[in-house]
Design a protein around this motif. Structure first.
Motif, PDB file in Angstrom:
ATOM      1  N   HIS A  17       0.833  -1.204   0.000  1.00 43.32           N
ATOM      2  CA  HIS A  17       0.000   0.000   0.000  1.00 43.32           C
ATOM      3  C   HIS A  17       0.870   1.257   0.000  1.00 43.32           C
ATOM      4  N   HIS A  18       1.592   1.447  -1.155  1.00 38.88           N
ATOM      5  CA  HIS A  18       2.413   2.657  -1.268  1.00 38.88           C
ATOM      6  C   HIS A  18       1.574   3.876  -1.658  1.00 38.88           C
ATOM      7  N   GLU A  19       0.536   3.618  -2.421  1.00 43.09           N
ATOM      8  CA  GLU A  19      -0.218   4.743  -2.999  1.00 43.09           C
ATOM      9  C   GLU A  19      -0.763   5.669  -1.921  1.00 43.09           C
ATOM     10  N   ALA A  21       0.107   5.991   1.241  1.00 42.65           N
ATOM     11  CA  ALA A  21       1.181   6.678   1.987  1.00 42.65           C
ATOM     12  C   ALA A  21       1.806   7.779   1.143  1.00 42.65           C
ATOM     13  N   TYR A  22       2.006   7.482  -0.140  1.00 46.57           N
ATOM     14  CA  TYR A  22       2.607   8.487  -1.018  1.00 46.57           C
ATOM     15  C   TYR A  22       1.720   9.725  -1.135  1.00 46.57           C
ATOM     16  N   MET A  23       0.445   9.483  -1.323  1.00 43.05           N
ATOM     17  CA  MET A  23      -0.458  10.609  -1.476  1.00 43.05           C
ATOM     18  C   MET A  23      -0.495  11.481  -0.227  1.00 43.05           C
ATOM     19  N   THR A  24      -0.370  10.809   0.929  1.00 45.53           N
ATOM     20  CA  THR A  24      -0.317  11.580   2.169  1.00 45.53           C
ATOM     21  C   THR A  24       0.889  12.504   2.173  1.00 45.53           C
ATOM     22  N   GLN A  25       2.018  11.981   1.721  1.00 47.65           N
ATOM     23  CA  GLN A  25       3.215  12.795   1.660  1.00 47.65           C
ATOM     24  C   GLN A  25       3.026  13.963   0.691  1.00 47.65           C
ATOM     25  N   GLU A  26       2.434  13.664  -0.440  1.00 47.31           N
ATOM     26  CA  GLU A  26       2.247  14.700  -1.445  1.00 47.31           C
ATOM     27  C   GLU A  26       1.368  15.834  -0.918  1.00 47.31           C
ATOM     28  N   GLU A  27       0.298  15.463  -0.221  1.00 50.46           N
ATOM     29  CA  GLU A  27      -0.605  16.485   0.276  1.00 50.46           C
ATOM     30  C   GLU A  27       0.030  17.289   1.405  1.00 50.46           C
ATOM     31  N   ASP A  28       1.065  16.729   2.029  1.00 49.48           N
ATOM     32  CA  ASP A  28       1.733  17.472   3.096  1.00 49.48           C
ATOM     33  C   ASP A  28       2.642  18.555   2.549  1.00 49.48           C
ATOM     34  N   GLU A 152       9.593  -3.867   6.330  1.00 50.97           N
ATOM     35  CA  GLU A 152       8.778  -4.420   7.420  1.00 50.97           C
ATOM     36  C   GLU A 152       7.376  -3.810   7.450  1.00 50.97           C
ATOM     37  N   GLU A 153       6.689  -3.886   6.330  1.00 51.14           N
ATOM     38  CA  GLU A 153       5.293  -3.440   6.193  1.00 51.14           C
ATOM     39  C   GLU A 153       5.116  -1.937   6.352  1.00 51.14           C
ATOM     40  N   THR A 154       6.185  -1.209   6.270  1.00 54.36           N
ATOM     41  CA  THR A 154       6.104   0.252   6.196  1.00 54.36           C
ATOM     42  C   THR A 154       6.670   0.679   4.860  1.00 54.36           C
ATOM     43  N   SER A 155       6.200   1.819   4.362  1.00 56.64           N
ATOM     44  CA  SER A 155       6.619   2.218   3.024  1.00 56.64           C
ATOM     45  C   SER A 155       6.880   3.708   2.971  1.00 56.64           C
ATOM     46  N   ALA A 156       7.428   4.082   1.796  1.00 59.91           N
ATOM     47  CA  ALA A 156       7.718   5.487   1.498  1.00 59.91           C
ATOM     48  C   ALA A 156       8.580   6.121   2.596  1.00 59.91           C
ATOM     49  N   LYS A 157       8.182   7.274   3.072  1.00 64.90           N
ATOM     50  CA  LYS A 157       8.998   8.006   4.039  1.00 64.90           C
ATOM     51  C   LYS A 157       9.234   7.185   5.310  1.00 64.90           C
ATOM     52  N   ASP A 244      16.601  21.280   5.646  1.00 62.99           N
ATOM     53  CA  ASP A 244      15.407  20.965   4.878  1.00 62.99           C
ATOM     54  C   ASP A 244      15.200  19.465   4.804  1.00 62.99           C
ATOM     55  N   GLU A 245      14.014  19.015   5.234  1.00 65.53           N
ATOM     56  CA  GLU A 245      13.699  17.597   5.286  1.00 65.53           C
ATOM     57  C   GLU A 245      13.672  16.977   3.898  1.00 65.53           C
ATOM     58  N   LYS A 246      13.162  17.701   2.913  1.00 70.05           N
ATOM     59  CA  LYS A 246      13.065  17.152   1.571  1.00 70.05           C
ATOM     60  C   LYS A 246      14.448  16.896   0.979  1.00 70.05           C
ATOM     61  N   ALA A 247      15.376  17.844   1.211  1.00 72.18           N
ATOM     62  CA  ALA A 247      16.721  17.675   0.679  1.00 72.18           C
ATOM     63  C   ALA A 247      17.419  16.469   1.317  1.00 72.18           C
ATOM     64  N   ILE A 248      17.318  16.330   2.644  1.00 71.35           N
ATOM     65  CA  ILE A 248      17.957  15.212   3.350  1.00 71.35           C
ATOM     66  C   ILE A 248      17.343  13.891   2.888  1.00 71.35           C
ATOM     67  N   MET A 249      15.994  13.847   2.776  1.00 73.42           N
ATOM     68  CA  MET A 249      15.325  12.607   2.396  1.00 73.42           C
ATOM     69  C   MET A 249      15.734  12.182   0.985  1.00 73.42           C
ATOM     70  N   THR A 250      15.846  13.171   0.081  1.00 75.97           N
ATOM     71  CA  THR A 250      16.256  12.851  -1.292  1.00 75.97           C
ATOM     72  C   THR A 250      17.647  12.228  -1.317  1.00 75.97           C
ATOM     73  N   TYR A 251      18.572  12.831  -0.575  1.00 74.22           N
ATOM     74  CA  TYR A 251      19.957  12.330  -0.581  1.00 74.22           C
ATOM     75  C   TYR A 251      20.040  10.944   0.065  1.00 74.22           C
ATOM     76  N   VAL A 252      19.344  10.751   1.192  1.00 73.85           N
ATOM     77  CA  VAL A 252      19.407   9.474   1.899  1.00 73.85           C
ATOM     78  C   VAL A 252      18.774   8.366   1.058  1.00 73.85           C
ATOM     79  N   SER A 253      17.729   8.715   0.254  1.00 75.48           N
ATOM     80  CA  SER A 253      17.100   7.683  -0.576  1.00 75.48           C
ATOM     81  C   SER A 253      18.093   7.109  -1.583  1.00 75.48           C
ATOM     82  N   CYS A 254      19.082   7.898  -1.982  1.00 69.64           N
ATOM     83  CA  CYS A 254      20.099   7.399  -2.909  1.00 69.64           C
ATOM     84  C   CYS A 254      20.925   6.287  -2.254  1.00 69.64           C
TER      85      CYS A 254
END
Length: 880
Positions: A17-19, A21-28, A152-157, A244-254
């Motif tokens: 169920h990524h969709e 969770a993803y949409m929640t992030q997008e709306e935030d 472990e059954e968690t997704s996205a962020k 900035d949380e978005k910048a850190i999250m982008t780099y860590v995802s790499c």
């Protein structure tokens, strides 16, 4: 996850169920957060580096994130690289609409992946709006780099955060709780690298008090050995209270994508095998063809990168073990289930289930093809029939006739008759549909149940249409009869409502009519008329109730038989509410009119009291002034005795006049009250306040002038040694001449009074010329400064009197007297006895009548007198 991978997951019920969770992030995502300069700087650098890490695979890059995406070309290329899918062909033009079209293609592709774009439009990207551009890139990062992370059954962020926490848990001074301040000292990044590549960093030598050194070490190692470009500046992170949380999250995802290769590959294999094992045939040809197309996409697009990924994992694992061995360090042991042998075994199972899948698909497609033609024929006929019947039940079930007019009911009846003919013509198609359904059942069609259900639905609907058609006919015929009755009532209402409404309009007009009255009699007449009107109200109310009764009968019929009235009478624009409202208005205005009339009665009574009060005083003061004027005119002639005795007598007159001033003042007060009450006429007296004022001023002037004349005679007598007897002779000679001068002034007073007490300069000039003045411009200007010192543009009678007293006492001529008579005679060559008595005081009138000769001329009336010869003779007497 690509489109095919998503389909694989859904087909085998292994839905992650990524969709949601993803949409929640997008709306935030909050557009206002980008206003923080420090965060905007970090996002610019990070997002630019992330985009370039993918664009370099296509041999290009960007320099300025809000400028280089404006034409949409590199934006479309970026999406193709990270998704592995082809986007529509871009527009090659350089006009603004070409750029907008390209950006819209990119945004449409993002939306096709289930992404909800919040307030991001193509125009803003083309215009180089940095906040919108950064928001769009962040949306892409969430969808293609973070959404598919699953731990472990968690997704996205949350999945990425859990992965970081699990990997860094054994390390000292590291406590990852978020994607901002938990990364400021650089130890978390170094721990992630050391956990997966212990050969690249000696974690024991790192110090918590050297955040910039730690961050730069992680950045350099990641860029050099892990192919992760530098996306952040150590100084920006350290010097920002909250990176900035978005910048850190982008780099860590790499790092996740760099180190979690084995987990991702195993996860992909686990999702794919159930999809290939599923040999349940689809129910339609299209679905089976889509399965074949998905399988070919899997072999052509999705599997080759996984083969390379598997090979690269084996190479990386062998290289890592070799380096550890050469460094005399312990071998790296992946967690259980994630070893190279585990991957190889899983891969082998994948290839086994893959065999025979394509052959099964082709066999099933050929089987379905045999039944498709007959099923398609069934669908075509059903579709045509259903298209025709679509909405027919609702149409037949409508109760539009309940709110229709009589003409509309008749039109609906004709329309229904046409529908009945059309219904009969469709009977053959229903029978054909039933025959085809029966044949499909005999051929054991796989979807026979739906065919049967559809056929049964059509048959049931056909029967229902027949029932509804008959019910609607019955209802239309019934309502038509009712509407004929209602229509007759509407007409009767209109015939009675119109004249009654006109009567109410006239009544309201009369009740609101403004009135101006000047007497008790006039207001009493209005009250009588109003009382007569009120007497007609009961009969009018009966007419109103009769008219409303017709409307109530209409409502009763409608309520009894369930007819919805439109509220519009076709024969009149008047509604019952209009009648009721206007009647209420009439009743409201009646007492208001009563009140207005009574108030006016009180006002007129008060005005009448003021008139009587003023008249009582004026009728005393006016004759008193006239008497005093006559008495003064006789003092110098009739009083015997010396000049000193005359002077004493005149002084006594003057004192009596001064003492009378209080009566004038009281009358002025009464006049002021009358003016304030807008009283401009008074039938109880012939005297106006202006008459009294002029008379009073003349009286004061006359007594003063007379006293002055006596004073001058005394001075002359004393200076010339003239005896009293000689003075009496001179006075007798002068008295007649004074009467001539006084007559001229009286004529002028009559002229002025007829013009509201004043003359304009032209009239004044003409008057002077008529009195014998030879006026040039300079002389007339001098005289105007005397009579109109304030330059008002008019000459008052008092000003003229003063001027005549000062400058014309000795200049009366026959021409002046003649001109004055001509004015009184209205320019005729003669004057009548009636005109003389009407315009002159009695004494002067009788004087003139006794001395004028009869006028002889054409068309002269009896009693016409010759004032021309009289004026000449009078002037001669004066000269004597």
């Amino acid at each position: 996850m690509t489109a095919v991978e998503t389909q694989i997951t859904y087909s085998n019920s292994y839905t992650i169920h990524h969709e949601e969770a993803y949409m929640t992030q997008e709306e935030d995502w909050d557009r206002d957060l980008l206003l923080d300069p420090a965060w905007e700087k970090q996002q610019r650098k990070t997002f630019t580096a992330w985009c370039n890490s993918h664009l370099r695979k296509a041999g290009t890059q960007i320099e300025n994130i809000e400028e280089d995406f404006r034409n949409g070309l590199k934006l479309m290329l970026l999406l193709e690289v990270i998704s592995g899918e082809r986007l529509p062909k871009p527009d090659k033009g350089k006009m603004r609409f070409h750029k907008i079209a390209n950006v819209n293609k990119a945004l449409d592709f993002i939306c096709s992946k289930g992404v909800k774009l919040v307030s991001i439009g193509a125009e803003e990207i083309v215009d180089g709006n940095v906040k919108m551009t950064l928001g769009m890139i962040w949306t892409i990062i969430l969808r293609f780099a973070i959404q598919d992370i699953s731990v472990e059954e968690t997704s996205a962020k949350e999945g990425l955060l859990l992965w970081c926490q699990r990997k860094t848990a054994p390390y000292r001074n590291v406590n990852v709780q978020n994607f901002h301040i938990s990364w400021k000292d650089g130890l978390a990044l170094c721990a992630l690298i050391h956990r997966h590549r212990p050969d690249l960093i000696d974690y024991s030598k790192l110090r918590k008090d050297d955040p910039i050194g730690n961050l730069n070490t992680a950045f350099e190692v990641a860029e050099k050995f892990l192919d992760i470009p530098k996306m952040l500046d150590a100084e920006d992170i350290v010097n920002t209270p909250k990176p900035d949380e978005k910048a850190i999250m982008t780099y860590v995802s790499c790092f996740y994508h760099a180190f979690a290769g084995a987990e991702q590959l195993l996860e992909w294999i686990r999702r794919t095998i159930p999809w290939l094992e599923n040999r349940v045939a689809e129910q339609t040809m299209r679905a089976m063809q889509q399965k074949l197309e998905d399988f070919r996409d899997y072999r052509r697009i999705h599997k080759p990168p996984r083969v390379q990924e598997k090979c690269q994992l084996e190479i990386n694992f062998n290289t890592l073990q070799t380096k550890l061995r050469l460094s005399n360090r312990p071998a790296f042991m992946p967690s259980e289930g994630k070893m190279v042998s585990d991957i190889a075994n899983a891969w082998k199972g994948l290839e086994q289930v893959e065999k025979g899948y394509e052959e099964w698909l082709l066999t099933e497609i050929r089987r379905l093809e045999r039944l498709d033609h007959l099923a398609e024929k069934f669908k075509q006929k059903c579709g045509m029939h259903e298209a025709w019947t679509g909405g027919k039940e609702d149409l037949l079930s409508q109760k539009d006739y309940e709110s229709a007019s009589l003409m509309e009911i008749r039109a609906l009846m004709r329309k229904h008759e046409a529908f009945e003919s059309d219904l009969a013509a469709h009977q053959d198609r229903v029978e054909q549909i039933a025959a085809i359904a029966q044949e499909l059942n005999e051929l054991d069609y796989h979807d026979a149940a739906s065919v049967n259900a559809r056929c049964q639905g059509i048959c049931d609907q056909w029967d229902n249409l027949g029932t509804l058609t008959q019910k609607r006919r019955d209802a239309l015929e019934r309502v038509e009869k009712l509407w004929e009755t209602i229509d007759q009532l509407y007409l009767e209402f209109a015939k009675r409502a119109a004249p009654f409404n006109n009567w109410m309009d006239g009544a309201m007009e009369d009740l609101q009519d403004m009135f101006i009255v000047h007497s008790i009699e006039e207001i009493q007449s209005l009250i009588t008329a109003h009382d007569q009107f009120k007497a007609t109200l009961p009969e009018a109310d009966k007419e109103r109730m009769a008219t409303m009764g017709i409307h109530n009968e209409i409502l009763k019929i409608a309520q009894t038989y369930g007819i919805k009235l439109s509220g519009i009478n076709p024969y009149t624009n008047l509604s019952p509410q209009d009648i009721s409202t206007k009647w209420d208005t009439v009743k409201h205005f009646v007492p208001l009119r009563d009140q207005m009339l009574q108030e006016e009665v009180a006002r007129q009574q008060a005005n009448e009291r003021l008139r009587r009060q003023f008249a009582a005083q004026a009728n005393i003061i006016g004759p008193w002034i006239q008497t005093k004027m006559e008495e003064i005119s006789h003092v110098s002639v009739d009083i015997a005795g010396s000049l000193e005795e005359q002077m004493n007598s005149l002084k006594q007159y003057e004192q009596n006049i001064i003492n009378y001033k209080s009566n004038i003042d009281k009358l002025e007060g009464d006049h002021q009250l009358s003016q304030e009450s807008l009283i401009f006429d008074n039938k109880h007296t012939n005297y106006t306040m202006e008459h009294i004022r002029v008379g009073w001023e003349q009286l004061l002037t006359t007594i003063a002038r007379t006293i002055n004349e006596v004073e001058n005679q005394i001075l002359t007598r004393d200076a010339k040694g003239i005896s009293q007897e000689q003075l009496n002779e001179f006075r007798a000679s002068f008295n007649h001449f004074d009467r001539v001068r006084n007559f001229l002034l009286l004529c002028l007073e009559i002229i002025v009074n007829k013009r509201n007490g004043m003359m304009d300069p032209d009239d004044f000039r003409a008057c002077l010329i008529s009195m014998g003045y030879d006026l040039g411009e300079v002389e007339f200007a001098r005289i105007m400064t005397l009579v109109d010192p304030n330059n008002t543009g008019v000459v008052t009678f008092q000003a003229f009197i003063d001027f005549m007293t000062r400058e014309t006492a000795e200049t009366d001529t026959a021409e002046q007297v003649m001109a004055s008579f001509k004015i009184l005679a209205s320019d005729k060559m003669y004057i009548t006895v009636d005109e003389l008595r009407r315009e002159l005081p009695p004494e002067q009138a009788e004087y003139c009548i006794s001395r004028m000769t009869r006028y002889v001329g054409p068309e002269s009336p009896p009693g016409a007198l010759d004032y021309i010869s009289f004026s000449s003779a009078l002037y001669g007497e004066s000269d004597l």
